[in-house]
Design an enzyme around this catalytic site. Sequence first.
Site, short mmCIF file in Angstrom:
data_model
loop_
_atom_site.label_atom_id
_atom_site.label_comp_id
_atom_site.label_asym_id
_atom_site.label_seq_id
_atom_site.Cartn_x
_atom_site.Cartn_y
_atom_site.Cartn_z
N ASP A 8 0.88 -1.17 0.00
CA ASP A 8 0.00 0.00 0.00
C ASP A 8 0.93 1.22 0.00
OD1 ASP A 8 -2.25 1.80 0.79
OD2 ASP A 8 -1.22 1.77 2.74
N ASP A 10 -0.13 5.10 1.02
CA ASP A 10 -0.33 6.06 2.10
C ASP A 10 -0.43 5.38 3.46
OD1 ASP A 10 -2.19 7.80 -0.28
OD2 ASP A 10 -0.40 8.59 0.69
N GLU A 17 -0.48 10.70 5.70
CA GLU A 17 -1.82 11.26 5.89
C GLU A 17 -1.82 12.64 6.55
OE1 GLU A 17 -4.06 8.33 3.82
OE2 GLU A 17 -4.25 10.44 4.31
N GLY A 50 -10.24 7.26 -0.53
CA GLY A 50 -10.32 8.12 -1.71
C GLY A 50 -10.59 9.56 -1.34
N GLU A 53 -13.97 10.90 -2.66
CA GLU A 53 -15.06 10.28 -1.88
C GLU A 53 -15.13 10.89 -0.49
OE1 GLU A 53 -13.77 7.53 -5.11
OE2 GLU A 53 -12.78 8.84 -3.64
N ARG A 54 -13.93 11.21 0.07
CA ARG A 54 -13.87 11.77 1.43
C ARG A 54 -14.46 13.19 1.45
NH1 ARG A 54 -8.24 10.74 2.56
NH2 ARG A 54 -8.96 8.61 2.33
N THR A 124 -2.70 0.75 -4.36
CA THR A 124 -3.08 1.92 -3.58
C THR A 124 -4.40 2.54 -4.06
OG1 THR A 124 -2.40 4.18 -2.94
CG2 THR A 124 -1.72 3.41 -5.12
N THR A 125 -4.99 3.31 -3.16
CA THR A 125 -6.21 4.06 -3.47
C THR A 125 -5.87 5.43 -4.03
OG1 THR A 125 -7.43 2.95 -1.71
CG2 THR A 125 -8.20 5.12 -2.33
N ASN A 130 0.13 11.48 -6.94
CA ASN A 130 0.59 11.48 -5.54
C ASN A 130 1.71 10.47 -5.32
OD1 ASN A 130 -1.28 13.39 -4.92
ND2 ASN A 130 -2.69 12.01 -3.85
N ASP A 185 -1.65 -0.25 6.16
CA ASP A 185 -1.67 0.54 7.41
C ASP A 185 -3.07 0.70 7.96
OD1 ASP A 185 -2.50 3.84 6.78
OD2 ASP A 185 -2.42 2.31 5.20
C1 XBP Z 1 -5.09 6.25 1.17
C2 XBP Z 1 -6.27 6.97 0.70
C3 XBP Z 1 -6.09 8.15 -0.21
C4 XBP Z 1 -5.32 9.25 0.52
C5 XBP Z 1 -5.56 10.58 -0.15
O1 XBP Z 1 -4.61 5.53 0.05
O2 XBP Z 1 -7.38 6.56 1.04
O3 XBP Z 1 -7.38 8.59 -0.53
O4 XBP Z 1 -5.83 9.37 1.85
O5 XBP Z 1 -5.13 10.50 -1.51
P1 XBP Z 1 -3.79 4.11 0.30
P2 XBP Z 1 -6.15 10.97 -2.68
O6 XBP Z 1 -4.64 3.05 -0.37
O7 XBP Z 1 -2.45 4.33 -0.36
O8 XBP Z 1 -3.66 3.92 1.79
O9 XBP Z 1 -6.62 12.36 -2.29
O10 XBP Z 1 -5.32 10.95 -3.94
O11 XBP Z 1 -7.25 9.95 -2.68
MG MG Z 2 -2.88 3.17 3.39
#
Ligand code: XBP
Ligand code: MG
Length: 247
Positions: A8, A10, A17, A50, A53-54, A124-125, A130, A185
Site C-alpha cells: 500500500d 499512504d 496522511e 479516496g 469520496e472523502r 493503492t487508493t 501522488n 496501514d
Molecule cells: C489512502 C487513501 C487516499 C489518501 C488521499 O490511500 O485513502 O485517498 O488518503 O489520496 P492508500 P487521494 O490506499 O495508499 O492507503 O486524495 O489521492 O485519494
Molecule cells: Mg494506506
Amino acid sequence: MLKALIFDVDGTLADTEGAHRDAFNAAFRDAGLRWHWSEAMYTKLLEVSGGKERIRHYWQLADPAGAAAPGAGATVAATVDAIHALKTRHYDRLASGGRLGLRPGILRLIREAQAARLAVAIATTTTPANIDALLRTPLGSDWRGLFRAVCDAGTAAAKKPAPDVYHAALAALGLPAADCLAFEDSANGLLAARAAGIPTLVTPTVYTRGQRFDGALLRLDHLGEVDLAALRRWHAGAPMQAHWRRP
Ligand code: XBP
Ligand code: MG
C-alpha cells in the site's frame, strides 16, 4: 512460496496522511470554504477511502443542502473534482523533494526483495500523481522500474475495502494470492487485501492505530531498522530481535 511483496502507499510506504490533511485544508482555503479537518476529524474521515469520496462524504455531513445543489450551475461532481485538483497540487508541494521520508525498513525491504528476485508491487487508493510526488526523490525519477506492477486510483474504480486494486495487482503479477504478502496501514486496506486472499501484515500509523486489524498475519510498529539498544543486546549475546511484535 513467497514470490511477491505488495505495498500500500499512504501510511505504509510513508506516513503521508498528515500531509494529505494539510493539503485538503489548504484546498478548502483556496476554494473559499470554511471547512477545516482537524486531526481527530481526519482520523474519522479516513474510514472513507479516496480523497474525492472523502470530500463528498464530508460535504454531505456538513452541508446536506449544499451537497445536493451546490449552486452557480456547478454539479457536485465537478465541484468535488475542482477541490480535489487543488488538494493534489498542494500535496505535490508537501510531498515532493523527499519531504515525506519512507517509513523505517521500507527501502531495505524493497532492496532485499530485489536481491532475492522477489517481485515488488504497489496497490493503492491514491492517484498516480501522488505516488510520483512521494517516490521520485527517495527512489529516483525511474522509481516505477522497481515495481513489477503499480495499481492505483486509475486502475480500479472501486476503492478499498473493495479488493479490486489487489485483484488487479495479482493479475499484473501473474501470481496466486498465496504466493504474495501485502503490507497495509489501515482497516480498509487489510479488508481489501484479505478479500483478495492475500496474507497481510499491518503497520498502523497514528491515524489508523485505533482501527481493527482482525485477520492480519502480523501487526508491527514498523518494518524494523535495528536500533542501538537492539545492537547492544545483540553484542552482549542476545539473539537479534527485529522490532516485530505478535498481535
Ligand atoms: C489512502 C487513501 C487516499 C489518501 C488521499 O490511500 O485513502 O485517498 O488518503 O489520496 P492508500 P487521494 O490506499 O495508499 O492507503 O486524495 O489521492 O485519494
Ligand atoms: Mg494506506
